[in-house]
Design an enzyme around this catalytic site. Sequence first.
Site, PDB file in Angstrom:
ATOM      1  N   LYS A  83      45.178  43.482  44.223  1.00  7.23           N
ATOM      2  CA  LYS A  83      43.853  43.762  45.634  1.00  7.23           C
ATOM      3  C   LYS A  83      44.818  42.558  46.622  1.00  7.23           C
ATOM      4  CE  LYS A  83      39.046  42.795  44.382  1.00  7.23           C
ATOM      5  NZ  LYS A  83      38.645  42.502  43.281  1.00  7.23           N
TER       6      LYS A  83
HETATM    7  O1  G3P Z   1      35.323  41.622  42.108  1.00  5.05           O
HETATM    8  C1  G3P Z   1      34.680  41.256  43.497  1.00  5.05           C
HETATM    9  C2  G3P Z   1      33.388  41.140  44.400  1.00  5.05           C
HETATM   10  O2  G3P Z   1      32.374  41.822  43.249  1.00  5.05           O
HETATM   11  C3  G3P Z   1      32.622  39.397  43.805  1.00  5.05           C
HETATM   12  O3  G3P Z   1      31.510  39.944  43.544  1.00  5.05           O
HETATM   13  O4  G3P Z   1      28.624  38.601  42.874  1.00  5.05           O
HETATM   14  O5  G3P Z   1      30.849  37.294  43.150  1.00  5.05           O
HETATM   15  O6  G3P Z   1      29.838  38.430  45.153  1.00  5.05           O
HETATM   16  P1  G3P Z   1      30.317  38.404  43.735  1.00  5.05           P
END
Ligand code: G3P
Length: 219
Positions: A83
Amino acid sequence: MKFFVDTANIEEIQELEATGLLDGVTTNPSLIAKTGNDFKETIASICKIVSGPVSAEVTATDSENMIIEGKRLGEIATNVCIKVPLTLDGLKACKSLSSEGFQVNVTLCFSPSQALLAAKAGATFISPFVGRLDDISIDGMGLIDEIMTIYSNYPDTLKTEVLVASVRHPLHVVEAAKLGADVITVPPKVLKMLVSHPLTDKGLASFLEDWEKTGQKIL
Ligand code: G3P
């Protein structure tokens, strides 16, 4: 639509893998930090549980070191997906790593132009963050719609899969499926929410109550 789970918690991944619903896992530095465990050991353990892509994020910010880190992560297991962030250096690293046959997930995507560049850089997955856009009153699912349209205009050259990320609730999942997104990565809590319906619980309770009255047993 493929379902990935967005967590680095081994117990949660084991539990969800047993349902047969998991097609992969996504992690990020914040999710790894939350576990308090060693990064590379955690990724190695996840890769043993799940056979699909497991995203592991580089932390270098220059392309040269992103590539070095990415290759190191790629050595952990064949299903590691490297990633990288959606920066110019991240795109350079994506181009280089994908040309060498690694799976690459380009993350932190917030605009259609960013998604177009990631696809041109050979990303396996683009991760648009719908929840974080919704948080600032910008329509996250509108971004998915735009990316799907752009990619579908060039089916022969843009092969990147749209991986809907930063998912907060079941409606994001339903909307992503309606738009034809390739993958969604879902926090374990949201995956469990997708199953629940009060009428299912009520209906089951009443079936069991009536069954009890018959005094019969299947086994
Ligand atoms: O893994 C990346 C993403 O899904 C992060 O989500 O909830 O931290 O905005 P969030």
